[in-house]
Design an enzyme around this catalytic site. Structure first.
Site, PDB file in Angstrom:
ATOM      1  N   HIS A  91      27.990  47.352  40.149  1.00 37.51           N
ATOM      2  CA  HIS A  91      28.513  48.548  40.826  1.00 37.51           C
ATOM      3  C   HIS A  91      29.914  48.969  40.397  1.00 37.51           C
ATOM      4  CE1 HIS A  91      30.143  45.664  44.189  1.00 37.51           C
ATOM      5  NE2 HIS A  91      31.041  45.814  43.238  1.00 37.51           N
ATOM      6  N   HIS A  96      35.766  47.142  49.034  1.00 33.14           N
ATOM      7  CA  HIS A  96      36.847  46.645  48.169  1.00 33.14           C
ATOM      8  C   HIS A  96      38.218  47.127  48.620  1.00 33.14           C
ATOM      9  CE1 HIS A  96      33.187  46.674  45.649  1.00 33.14           C
ATOM     10  NE2 HIS A  96      33.741  45.771  44.892  1.00 33.14           N
ATOM     11  N   HIS A  98      31.716  38.476  36.294  1.00 27.62           N
ATOM     12  CA  HIS A  98      32.943  39.167  35.878  1.00 27.62           C
ATOM     13  C   HIS A  98      34.155  38.613  36.606  1.00 27.62           C
ATOM     14  CE1 HIS A  98      31.748  41.660  39.357  1.00 27.62           C
ATOM     15  NE2 HIS A  98      32.839  42.392  39.300  1.00 27.62           N
ATOM     16  N   GLU A 138      30.259  38.193  43.794  1.00 26.60           N
ATOM     17  CA  GLU A 138      29.452  39.254  44.420  1.00 26.60           C
ATOM     18  C   GLU A 138      27.956  38.942  44.352  1.00 26.60           C
ATOM     19  OE1 GLU A 138      32.455  43.059  43.626  1.00 26.60           O
ATOM     20  OE2 GLU A 138      30.796  42.728  42.258  1.00 26.60           O
TER      21      GLU A 138
HETATM   22  C1  DHB Z   1      35.827  46.368  38.695  1.00 26.72           C
HETATM   23  C2  DHB Z   1      34.758  45.530  39.025  1.00 26.72           C
HETATM   24  C3  DHB Z   1      34.342  45.423  40.336  1.00 26.72           C
HETATM   25  O1  DHB Z   1      33.311  44.638  40.786  1.00 26.72           O
HETATM   26  C4  DHB Z   1      34.943  46.133  41.290  1.00 26.72           C
HETATM   27  O2  DHB Z   1      34.403  46.077  42.482  1.00 26.72           O
HETATM   28  C5  DHB Z   1      36.039  46.916  40.995  1.00 26.72           C
HETATM   29  C6  DHB Z   1      36.470  47.029  39.695  1.00 26.72           C
HETATM   30  C7  DHB Z   1      36.256  46.553  37.310  1.00 26.72           C
HETATM   31  O3  DHB Z   1      35.576  46.065  36.411  1.00 26.72           O
HETATM   32  O4  DHB Z   1      37.244  47.221  37.063  1.00 26.72           O
HETATM   33 FE    FE Z   2      32.916  44.887  43.023  1.00 27.34          FE
END
Ligand code: DHB
Ligand code: FE
Length: 280
Positions: free
Chosen positions: A12, A59, A193, A240
């Site tokens: 997302h 977030h 990530h 997540e």
């Molecule tokens: C990014 C990734 C995320 O999961 C998020 O919620 C906000 C930003 C990013 O890759 O910048």
């Molecule tokens: Fe996120």
């Protein structure tokens, strides 16, 4: 009674929202990610669910570090998307389903999950980007929505086991709702990530592919991973994945993956999507 016909997952990140706004679907950089979605859209078009229960994480738009509910469920007639500071254009409000929301909240509390009930709630990219990916970016999606935000932002976050059990209870809640509504449950975020620190940019493809396989065949095994090991394997924000596990818990029929796609990196994340059928 309401019937859960399937589960949908997708990453997302906000940069996907910007790529959608710029219609970069055929752009060589984005195409391998966006190409994952037409089969899922075709399935939605064929089966026409009435409701989307969207498990995501806020977030910082609606909840911030000063007040961070572990489990928050929207019970509003509509949910607006406001400027989050990522440069994503704000979308029209999403339709709610307060009667179903309250049924779910009552059922979850009766099953000993303490819920923050939200009669006003804004939704961020964790909710809006998946809605655009699954239902298109032209106009309001043809489903009522129940947003469920689970804390993945500030530790202590709920464990994978807790989120899987949350999903089991959510599935029972939906299945006991007196209505003939067809429901899909979304789990958004991930896959691996990490945005900051020494491991910024970290992606773990073997772990992601294992998760995509076992979310279908052995979710209980994934639910036994500790929070520490999940962060180690998937990255700080890859945690997540607990949102996918909550979605999977709600599917207790005959589950099979009808479609999936994995492409990494997309911006700084592993971009993935899945369509899980939940047959009676
Ligand atoms: C990014 C990734 C995320 O999961 C998020 O919620 C906000 C930003 C990013 O890759 O910048
Ligand atoms: Fe996120």
């Amino acid at each position: 009674m309401a019937r859960i016909i399937g589960g949908l997952t997708t990453s997302h990140i906000p940069s996907i929202g910007n790529a959608i706004a710029r219609k970069q679907f055929q752009d060589p950089y984005w195409k391998p990610f966006f190409d994952g979605f037409p089969p899922i859209r075709a399935w939605l078009d064929q089966h026409k669910p009435d409701v989307a229960v969207v498990i995501y994480n806020d977030h910082g738009l609606n909840f911030f570090l000063d007040k961070m509910p572990t489990f928050a469920i929207g019970a509003a007639p509509e949910y607006s998307h406001e400027d989050e500071g990522w440069g994503i254009p704000t979308l029209a409000p999403f339709k709610g389903d307060p009667a179903l929301s309250w049924h779910i909240i009552n059922s979850m509390v009766a099953e000993e999950f303490d819920i923050c009930s939200c009669q006003e709630m804004t939704v961020d990219h964790g909710f809006t980007v998946p809605m655009e990916l699954f239902w298109g970016d032209s106009g309001t999606p043809p489903v009522r929505t129940v947003p469920i935000s689970i804390n993945t932002v500030q530790h202590p976050i709920p464990t994978p086991a807790r989120c899987y059990k949350f999903g089991l209870a959510l599935g029972r809640a939906i299945a006991s709702y007196p209505s003939d509504a067809k429901v899909v449950v979304l789990g958004t975020g991930g896959l691996s990530h990490q945005l900051d620190g020494k491991r910024a940019g970290f992606i773990n493809k073997p772990f992601d592919l294992m998760c995509m396989e076992k979310i279908v065949s052995a979710p209980e095994e994934l639910a036994r991973i500790s929070t520490h090991d999940l962060v180690l394997q998937a990255g700080a924000q890859g945690a997540e994945f607990i949102l996918w596990l909550a979605m999977r818990g709600a599917l207790q029929g005959h589950v099979r993956a009808l479609h999936q796609n994995y492409h990494a990196p997309v911006s700084n994340t592993a971009g993935a999507c899945m369509l899980l059928e939940n047959a009676a």
